[in-house]
Enzyme design. Structure first.
Site, PDB file in Angstrom:
ATOM      1  N   ASP A 111      48.114   8.217  -9.546  1.00  0.00           N
ATOM      2  CA  ASP A 111      47.009   9.072  -9.127  1.00  0.00           C
ATOM      3  C   ASP A 111      46.124   9.357 -10.336  1.00  0.00           C
ATOM      4  O   ASP A 111      46.583   9.904 -11.339  1.00  0.00           O
ATOM      5  CB  ASP A 111      47.563  10.375  -8.534  1.00  0.00           C
ATOM      6  CG  ASP A 111      46.496  11.152  -7.789  1.00  0.00           C
ATOM      7  OD1 ASP A 111      45.407  10.600  -7.557  1.00  0.00           O
ATOM      8  OD2 ASP A 111      46.759  12.316  -7.442  1.00  0.00           O
ATOM      9  N   TYR A 113      42.311  10.737 -12.116  1.00  0.00           N
ATOM     10  CA  TYR A 113      41.688  12.049 -12.355  1.00  0.00           C
ATOM     11  C   TYR A 113      40.231  11.735 -12.631  1.00  0.00           C
ATOM     12  O   TYR A 113      39.689  12.094 -13.657  1.00  0.00           O
ATOM     13  CB  TYR A 113      42.408  12.620 -13.579  1.00  0.00           C
ATOM     14  CG  TYR A 113      42.284  14.079 -13.893  1.00  0.00           C
ATOM     15  CD1 TYR A 113      42.461  15.046 -12.915  1.00  0.00           C
ATOM     16  CD2 TYR A 113      42.057  14.487 -15.204  1.00  0.00           C
ATOM     17  CE1 TYR A 113      42.392  16.389 -13.248  1.00  0.00           C
ATOM     18  CE2 TYR A 113      41.991  15.819 -15.544  1.00  0.00           C
ATOM     19  CZ  TYR A 113      42.159  16.769 -14.559  1.00  0.00           C
ATOM     20  OH  TYR A 113      42.108  18.108 -14.897  1.00  0.00           O
ATOM     21  N   HIS A 118      35.814  17.670 -11.066  1.00  0.00           N
ATOM     22  CA  HIS A 118      37.161  18.231 -10.918  1.00  0.00           C
ATOM     23  C   HIS A 118      37.788  18.486 -12.292  1.00  0.00           C
ATOM     24  O   HIS A 118      38.283  19.579 -12.567  1.00  0.00           O
ATOM     25  CB  HIS A 118      38.031  17.277 -10.100  1.00  0.00           C
ATOM     26  CG  HIS A 118      39.478  17.687 -10.023  1.00  0.00           C
ATOM     27  ND1 HIS A 118      39.887  18.856  -9.415  1.00  0.00           N
ATOM     28  CD2 HIS A 118      40.595  17.088 -10.493  1.00  0.00           C
ATOM     29  CE1 HIS A 118      41.206  18.951  -9.503  1.00  0.00           C
ATOM     30  NE2 HIS A 118      41.665  17.902 -10.161  1.00  0.00           N
ATOM     31  N   ARG A 127      41.489  26.232 -19.744  1.00  0.00           N
ATOM     32  CA  ARG A 127      41.213  26.245 -21.191  1.00  0.00           C
ATOM     33  C   ARG A 127      39.803  26.784 -21.418  1.00  0.00           C
ATOM     34  O   ARG A 127      38.931  26.086 -21.920  1.00  0.00           O
ATOM     35  CB  ARG A 127      41.330  24.831 -21.776  1.00  0.00           C
ATOM     36  CG  ARG A 127      42.702  24.181 -21.613  1.00  0.00           C
ATOM     37  CD  ARG A 127      42.720  22.765 -22.208  1.00  0.00           C
ATOM     38  NE  ARG A 127      41.694  21.911 -21.631  1.00  0.00           N
ATOM     39  CZ  ARG A 127      41.849  21.186 -20.509  1.00  0.00           C
ATOM     40  NH1 ARG A 127      42.997  21.213 -19.865  1.00  0.00           N
ATOM     41  NH2 ARG A 127      40.862  20.450 -20.035  1.00  0.00           N
ATOM     42  N   GLU A 184      44.853  18.349  -2.309  1.00  0.00           N
ATOM     43  CA  GLU A 184      43.804  17.670  -3.087  1.00  0.00           C
ATOM     44  C   GLU A 184      43.270  16.542  -2.212  1.00  0.00           C
ATOM     45  O   GLU A 184      44.032  15.676  -1.782  1.00  0.00           O
ATOM     46  CB  GLU A 184      44.361  17.109  -4.409  1.00  0.00           C
ATOM     47  CG  GLU A 184      44.740  18.215  -5.388  1.00  0.00           C
ATOM     48  CD  GLU A 184      45.176  17.706  -6.762  1.00  0.00           C
ATOM     49  OE1 GLU A 184      45.535  16.511  -6.884  1.00  0.00           O
ATOM     50  OE2 GLU A 184      45.156  18.509  -7.708  1.00  0.00           O
ATOM     51  N   GLU A 186      41.498  13.176  -1.580  1.00  0.00           N
ATOM     52  CA  GLU A 186      41.323  11.991  -2.422  1.00  0.00           C
ATOM     53  C   GLU A 186      41.147  10.748  -1.552  1.00  0.00           C
ATOM     54  O   GLU A 186      41.479  10.735  -0.367  1.00  0.00           O
ATOM     55  CB  GLU A 186      42.571  11.783  -3.302  1.00  0.00           C
ATOM     56  CG  GLU A 186      42.959  13.028  -4.087  1.00  0.00           C
ATOM     57  CD  GLU A 186      43.992  12.774  -5.171  1.00  0.00           C
ATOM     58  OE1 GLU A 186      44.294  11.586  -5.456  1.00  0.00           O
ATOM     59  OE2 GLU A 186      44.495  13.772  -5.725  1.00  0.00           O
ATOM     60  N   ASP A 218      47.043  14.868  -1.880  1.00  0.00           N
ATOM     61  CA  ASP A 218      48.039  15.053  -2.940  1.00  0.00           C
ATOM     62  C   ASP A 218      48.453  16.530  -2.936  1.00  0.00           C
ATOM     63  O   ASP A 218      47.964  17.330  -3.731  1.00  0.00           O
ATOM     64  CB  ASP A 218      47.401  14.638  -4.273  1.00  0.00           C
ATOM     65  CG  ASP A 218      48.348  14.750  -5.450  1.00  0.00           C
ATOM     66  OD1 ASP A 218      49.571  14.723  -5.233  1.00  0.00           O
ATOM     67  OD2 ASP A 218      47.854  14.862  -6.589  1.00  0.00           O
ATOM     68  N   ARG A 222      51.024  24.648  -7.219  1.00  0.00           N
ATOM     69  CA  ARG A 222      50.386  24.929  -8.511  1.00  0.00           C
ATOM     70  C   ARG A 222      51.281  25.712  -9.472  1.00  0.00           C
ATOM     71  O   ARG A 222      51.191  25.529 -10.685  1.00  0.00           O
ATOM     72  CB  ARG A 222      49.092  25.715  -8.283  1.00  0.00           C
ATOM     73  CG  ARG A 222      48.044  24.963  -7.485  1.00  0.00           C
ATOM     74  CD  ARG A 222      47.614  23.696  -8.166  1.00  0.00           C
ATOM     75  NE  ARG A 222      46.563  23.007  -7.417  1.00  0.00           N
ATOM     76  CZ  ARG A 222      46.221  21.736  -7.634  1.00  0.00           C
ATOM     77  NH1 ARG A 222      46.840  21.020  -8.561  1.00  0.00           N
ATOM     78  NH2 ARG A 222      45.273  21.179  -6.926  1.00  0.00           N
ATOM     79  N   GLN A 225      53.812  23.265 -10.860  1.00  0.00           N
ATOM     80  CA  GLN A 225      53.090  22.327 -11.737  1.00  0.00           C
ATOM     81  C   GLN A 225      52.740  22.998 -13.078  1.00  0.00           C
ATOM     82  O   GLN A 225      52.912  22.414 -14.145  1.00  0.00           O
ATOM     83  CB  GLN A 225      51.811  21.879 -11.019  1.00  0.00           C
ATOM     84  CG  GLN A 225      51.011  20.819 -11.758  1.00  0.00           C
ATOM     85  CD  GLN A 225      49.662  20.526 -11.069  1.00  0.00           C
ATOM     86  OE1 GLN A 225      49.404  20.990  -9.959  1.00  0.00           O
ATOM     87  NE2 GLN A 225      48.826  19.763 -11.728  1.00  0.00           N
ATOM     88  N   LYS A 238      54.348  18.014  -7.446  1.00  0.00           N
ATOM     89  CA  LYS A 238      53.626  17.103  -6.567  1.00  0.00           C
ATOM     90  C   LYS A 238      54.528  16.121  -5.829  1.00  0.00           C
ATOM     91  O   LYS A 238      54.113  15.551  -4.819  1.00  0.00           O
ATOM     92  CB  LYS A 238      52.590  16.315  -7.369  1.00  0.00           C
ATOM     93  CG  LYS A 238      51.408  17.181  -7.793  1.00  0.00           C
ATOM     94  CD  LYS A 238      50.417  16.419  -8.610  1.00  0.00           C
ATOM     95  CE  LYS A 238      49.262  17.289  -9.080  1.00  0.00           C
ATOM     96  NZ  LYS A 238      48.121  17.280  -8.154  1.00  0.00           N
ATOM     97  N   THR A 242      53.226  13.424  -0.356  1.00  0.00           N
ATOM     98  CA  THR A 242      51.832  12.975  -0.483  1.00  0.00           C
ATOM     99  C   THR A 242      51.490  12.319   0.853  1.00  0.00           C
ATOM    100  O   THR A 242      52.198  11.413   1.286  1.00  0.00           O
ATOM    101  CB  THR A 242      51.687  11.935  -1.615  1.00  0.00           C
ATOM    102  OG1 THR A 242      52.228  12.475  -2.821  1.00  0.00           O
ATOM    103  CG2 THR A 242      50.228  11.554  -1.820  1.00  0.00           C
ATOM    104  N   THR A 333      41.366  14.189  -7.231  1.00  0.00           N
ATOM    105  CA  THR A 333      40.594  15.140  -6.433  1.00  0.00           C
ATOM    106  C   THR A 333      39.099  14.826  -6.537  1.00  0.00           C
ATOM    107  O   THR A 333      38.552  14.724  -7.620  1.00  0.00           O
ATOM    108  CB  THR A 333      40.861  16.575  -6.938  1.00  0.00           C
ATOM    109  OG1 THR A 333      42.272  16.754  -6.998  1.00  0.00           O
ATOM    110  CG2 THR A 333      40.248  17.606  -6.028  1.00  0.00           C
ATOM    111  N   GLU A 347      40.242  24.890  -7.296  1.00  0.00           N
ATOM    112  CA  GLU A 347      38.823  25.060  -7.620  1.00  0.00           C
ATOM    113  C   GLU A 347      38.110  25.981  -6.634  1.00  0.00           C
ATOM    114  O   GLU A 347      37.304  26.825  -7.031  1.00  0.00           O
ATOM    115  CB  GLU A 347      38.115  23.700  -7.618  1.00  0.00           C
ATOM    116  CG  GLU A 347      38.463  22.817  -8.790  1.00  0.00           C
ATOM    117  CD  GLU A 347      37.946  21.412  -8.544  1.00  0.00           C
ATOM    118  OE1 GLU A 347      36.790  21.149  -8.873  1.00  0.00           O
ATOM    119  OE2 GLU A 347      38.700  20.582  -7.997  1.00  0.00           O
TER     120      GLU A 347
END
Ligand code: CA
Length: 400
Positions: A111, A113, A118, A127, A184, A186, A218, A222, A225, A238, A242, A333, A347
């Site tokens: 998978d 990114y 995203h 961050r 997610e 996708e 997906d 959270r 994770q 995860k 799926t 995502t 998000e």
């Protein structure tokens, strides 16, 4: 024999013809294509000597392994037969009367990114004092390896996973049902003809290697994770499930949906570029709708990716990793630039701080009994729409 009636606005017209695996009461699973609201049994059509063997199977893998020339032959033949209404009695079944199965035996699942929107939102959430994108992000398509054995077909219930997590404000972790279950939205690509160990697949080989695309959810816990992914990537957060849609839309049906992506800056290294001087990264104009308990909560589009699908396959195999028929690699995502295009709850709720209103209720993450469905259509060759159908799943309570 009469032709199958296809309404002009059907997203399952002759320019789509997605493949799936279906069964009917008392008969084994086998391969079919969808035309309008009808499943056509490919074992019952005159498609050549090897067709009965390739299509009389509970997965598409044998057909995928035949390679692009055979895929094109069968597609052309099918279009002729279906356009002429030349279908034996007993070869058709209403979609509502069949059971759909996982269309491929998934070998490996990676998978990516690949949406900058995203990745940057996740960076801003986790961050806030650093640049949104990590320093490698615009140099290579980042990915994690998922768990192929827990890829399930649309309609499969999702049992809320248990795992180790450390709730906010607590010093010690506990073990229990996830408190932050997310989706997610996708797009995933199905590898057709595989590639041998030691041989990277170049960007230009995408069409010869990739058979089609499906929608993918997906599912993500959270809190699990967040606690486990330091310093390695997602694992139990995860790997519990799926989901994929049941119909594999051939890449041949998505040619009109290809759209150029903006130039990539910095330019990618040569192994992530096509050889032709006019090669450009491309996306797919696939318009998705995410429905939470019947209410649309997000409208992302796959054209908003940063990395092109052919670059994802090149990255996947750049070190010589082999691929096999039925391998899946997903976009990650598919968030777009606008708020209503955010393709996960992390998000949409800004990590559980901004509730989303669903049927009048303020909600943050998925609760037991919730149904999450993702559907999509793409631009078709004939100017109509090409449907992917839906990938849906209902959340069931954690096991005691
Ligand atoms: Ca993902």
């Amino acid at each position: 024999m009469s032709p199958i009636e296809v309404p002009a606005d059907s997203p399952f017209g002759l320019d789509n013809l997605p493949y799936g695996v279906f069964s009917t009461p008392g008969a084994p699973a086998r391969v079919g294509v969808r035309l309008a609201d009808t499943v056509v049994d490919l074992t019952a059509l005159p498609l050549g000597d090897d067709a009965a063997e390739a299509f009389g199977q509970p997965t598409l893998n044998a057909f995928l392994a035949r390679g692009p020339r055979r895929w094109a032959d069968i597609r052309a033949r099918l279009r002729d037969l279906l356009a002429a209404g030349d279908i034996p009695p007993g070869a058709t079944h209403p979609v509502a009367d069949v059971t759909m199965h996982l269309p491929v035996q998934v070998g490996d699942f990676a998978d990516f990114y690949a949406s900058e929107h995203h990745a940057a939102n996740v960076g801003r959430i986790f961050r806030p004092d650093s640049p949104p994108l990590p320093p490698n992000w615009k140099h290579l398509p980042v990915a994690y390896h998922g768990r192929a054995g827990t890829v399930v077909v649309s309609g499969t219930d999702i049992v809320r996973p248990r795992g180790q997590r450390r709730p906010r404000g607590e010093r010690a972790p506990g073990h229990g049902p996830t408190l932050r279950l997310d989706f997610e939205a996708e797009l995933a690509f199905v590898v057709g003809a595989g590639s041998p160990l030691g041989e990277p697949v170049g960007v230009d080989e995408f069409d010869a290697r990739v058979f089609g695309a499906v929608l993918l959810n997906d599912w993500s816990a959270r809190d699990l994770q967040d606690w486990e992914s330091r310093p390695l990537g997602p694992f139990q957060g995860k790997s519990f499930a799926t989901s994929v849609s049941a119909w594999v839309v051939p890449m041949a049906a998505l040619r009109a949906a290809r759209v150029p992506l903006p130039p990539q800056d910095p330019p990618p290294l040569p192994y992530l570029r096509g050889r032709a001087p006019d090669w450009r990264p491309w996306g797919l104009d696939v318009d998705l709708a995410v429905t939470w308990n019947g209410e649309v909560v997000a409208r992302p589009n796959a054209r908003d990716l940063y990395w092109s699908p052919d670059q994802l396959l090149a990255q996947l195999t750049a070190n010589g990793a082999a691929t096999r028929p039925g391998d899946l690699f997903a976009s990650g995502t598919l968030s777009g630039p606008d708020r209503h295009q955010r393709a996960c709850l992390l998000e949409l709720t800004w990590n559980g701080t901004e509730p989303v209103t669903v049927n009048g209720e303020r909600r943050l993450f998925l609760e037991d009994g919730d149904e999450l469905a993702i559907s999509a259509t793409a631009v078709g060759e004939a100017g109509g729409r090409v449907g992917f159908g839906t990938v849906a799943g209902r959340v069931r309570p954690a096991r005691p």
